[in-house]
Design an enzyme around this catalytic site. Structure first.
Site, PDB file in Angstrom:
ATOM      1  N   SER A 175      54.465  60.746 -48.919  1.00 59.36           N
ATOM      2  CA  SER A 175      53.649  60.485 -49.781  1.00 59.36           C
ATOM      3  C   SER A 175      53.578  58.838 -50.416  1.00 59.36           C
ATOM      4  O   SER A 175      53.499  58.472 -51.692  1.00 59.36           O
ATOM      5  CB  SER A 175      53.470  61.339 -51.391  1.00 59.36           C
TER       6      SER A 175
ATOM      7  N   GLY B 176      53.111  65.004 -47.718  1.00 62.43           N
ATOM      8  CA  GLY B 176      51.672  65.499 -48.047  1.00 62.43           C
ATOM      9  C   GLY B 176      51.676  66.153 -49.456  1.00 62.43           C
ATOM     10  O   GLY B 176      50.513  66.876 -49.571  1.00 62.43           O
TER      11      GLY B 176
ATOM     12  N   GLU C 123      57.209  68.760 -39.676  1.00 65.69           N
ATOM     13  CA  GLU C 123      55.946  69.719 -39.162  1.00 65.69           C
ATOM     14  C   GLU C 123      56.230  70.508 -37.788  1.00 65.69           C
ATOM     15  O   GLU C 123      55.927  71.452 -37.503  1.00 65.69           O
ATOM     16  CB  GLU C 123      54.415  68.961 -39.251  1.00 65.69           C
TER      17      GLU C 123
ATOM     18  N   LYS D 124      48.647  62.284 -37.465  1.00 67.67           N
ATOM     19  CA  LYS D 124      48.789  63.948 -37.204  1.00 67.67           C
ATOM     20  C   LYS D 124      47.528  64.285 -36.528  1.00 67.67           C
ATOM     21  O   LYS D 124      47.171  63.546 -35.715  1.00 67.67           O
ATOM     22  CB  LYS D 124      48.679  64.536 -38.875  1.00 67.67           C
TER      23      LYS D 124
ATOM     24  N   GLU E 266      62.427  61.484 -44.536  1.00 66.96           N
ATOM     25  CA  GLU E 266      61.146  62.032 -44.922  1.00 66.96           C
ATOM     26  C   GLU E 266      61.646  63.061 -45.763  1.00 66.96           C
ATOM     27  O   GLU E 266      61.729  64.177 -45.214  1.00 66.96           O
ATOM     28  CB  GLU E 266      60.082  62.348 -43.871  1.00 66.96           C
TER      29      GLU E 266
ATOM     30  N   ASN F 138      51.231  57.853 -39.555  1.00 69.59           N
ATOM     31  CA  ASN F 138      51.058  59.201 -38.889  1.00 69.59           C
ATOM     32  C   ASN F 138      49.666  59.925 -39.032  1.00 69.59           C
ATOM     33  O   ASN F 138      49.536  60.465 -40.193  1.00 69.59           O
ATOM     34  CB  ASN F 138      52.489  59.917 -39.088  1.00 69.59           C
TER      35      ASN F 138
ATOM     36  N   HIS G 237      59.534  65.277 -36.448  1.00 64.06           N
ATOM     37  CA  HIS G 237      58.915  65.291 -37.926  1.00 64.06           C
ATOM     38  C   HIS G 237      58.898  66.607 -38.245  1.00 64.06           C
ATOM     39  O   HIS G 237      59.085  67.831 -37.645  1.00 64.06           O
ATOM     40  CB  HIS G 237      57.197  64.929 -37.492  1.00 64.06           C
TER      41      HIS G 237
HETATM   42  C1  PEP Z   1      54.180  62.101 -42.881  1.00 67.18           C
HETATM   43  O1  PEP Z   1      53.702  63.130 -42.396  1.00 67.18           O
HETATM   44  O2  PEP Z   1      54.976  61.666 -42.087  1.00 67.18           O
HETATM   45  C2  PEP Z   1      54.148  61.845 -44.254  1.00 67.18           C
HETATM   46  C3  PEP Z   1      54.956  60.940 -44.701  1.00 67.18           C
HETATM   47  O3  PEP Z   1      52.936  62.250 -44.836  1.00 67.18           O
HETATM   48  P1  PEP Z   1      52.431  61.764 -46.177  1.00 67.18           P
HETATM   49  O4  PEP Z   1      52.455  60.198 -46.453  1.00 67.18           O
HETATM   50  O5  PEP Z   1      50.940  62.348 -46.251  1.00 67.18           O
HETATM   51  O6  PEP Z   1      53.484  62.360 -47.324  1.00 67.18           O
END
Ligand code: PEP
Length: 257
Positions: A217, A177, A101, A15, A171, A13, A99
């Site tokens: 992460s 993040g 976000e 972003k 997630e 992803n 997501h």
């Molecule tokens: C994400 O944005 O879906 C995500 C898992 O980000 P990160 O791997 O940076 O935590």
């Protein structure tokens, strides 16, 4: 992972990062580091304007291009929105919906996530449906209850045939993040719980065939342990998907028996 019954997927992803002009060098570097035989489907979800370049250059590594969001509407006067038909037209095979976000910054509800997933399915695109609890919910022991609600709502009105195209991404919001990863046990527990929810709605066979990804992460160091869990069928990766070498290490971590 359980490759006998379902697809292993490593999805990035991006972003609001990178430029279309950076895709060619990214794919070249990724290719140099990838094994010859692929043990997973590689997906890169990018801003919609970059999908054509991903389709063009991603072929080198058999990358499936994906979007990061879609409109719930089919077409019409919705300035700034992008429809599922438009994503399909430029070659997107997957698209992230729900997501955290989008939920946090754009107030997206579980009902809206469901409508978006259905809009994608109608155009042959696989929705990657994101679910996950906040830190406060985990601390109050509400994780499974909340995630089960999100999964049920997101899949409402989706039949067993359409379910075959759906991917669920667990997630935990507190892990996205932040550099904090759920332990392999925590991630497995929730992914197993998600499969149980799907089993209750659709039965054992469809539930066994759904790919459930972990996101939060995931990186070159922790991928192997997370991917070794029986109900974790891949990853949705933010930060580490921007680094071709790290991303290739995560792809390689799917090569385990
Ligand atoms: C994400 O944005 O879906 C995500 C898992 O980000 P990160 O791997 O940076 O935590």
């Amino acid at each position: 992972m359980n490759r006998k019954y379902r697809k292993t997927i490593i999805a990035g992803n991006w972003k609001m990062n990178m430029l279309a002009s950076e895709i060619k060098p990214f794919v070249e570097q990724l290719k140099e580091n990838l094994p010859k035989t692929k043990t997973c489907e590689i997906v890169l979800c990018t801003p919609a304007v970059m999908i054509p370049a991903m389709v063009k250059y991603g072929k080198e590594c058999k990358i499936a291009a994906g979007g990061e969001d879609v409109s719930k509407f089919e077409k019409g006067a919705y300035t700034g929105e992008i429809s599922a038909a438009q994503l399909a037209d430029v070659g997107a095979k997957y698209c992230i919906v729900g997501h955290s976000e989008r939920r946090e910054y754009h107030g997206e509800s579980d009902m809206l996530v469901n409508e978006k997933a259905k809009a994608l399915l109608a155009k042959g695109i696989s929705p990657i449906i994101c679910v996950g609890e906040s830190l406060a919910q985990r601390e109050m022991d509400l994780t499974m209850e909340y995630v089960a609600y999100q999964v049920k709502t997101a899949l409402s009105g989706i039949d067993a045939t359409q379910l075959r195209r759906c991917v669920i991404a667990y997630e935990p919001i507190w892990a996205i993040g932040t550099g904090k990863t759920a332990t392999a046990e925590q991630a497995q527990e929730v992914c197993e719980g998600i499969r149980a929810v799907i089993r209750k709605i659709y039965g054992a066979r469809p539930a066994r065939a759904v790919s459930i990804l972990y996101g939060g992460s995931m990186n070159a160091k922790n991928a192997e342990e997370l991917l070794a869990q029986p109900d974790i069928d891949g990853g949705l990766i933010g930060g580490a998907s921007l680094k071709p070498v790290d991303f290739s290490v995560i792809v390689k971590a799917t090569d385990q028996d």
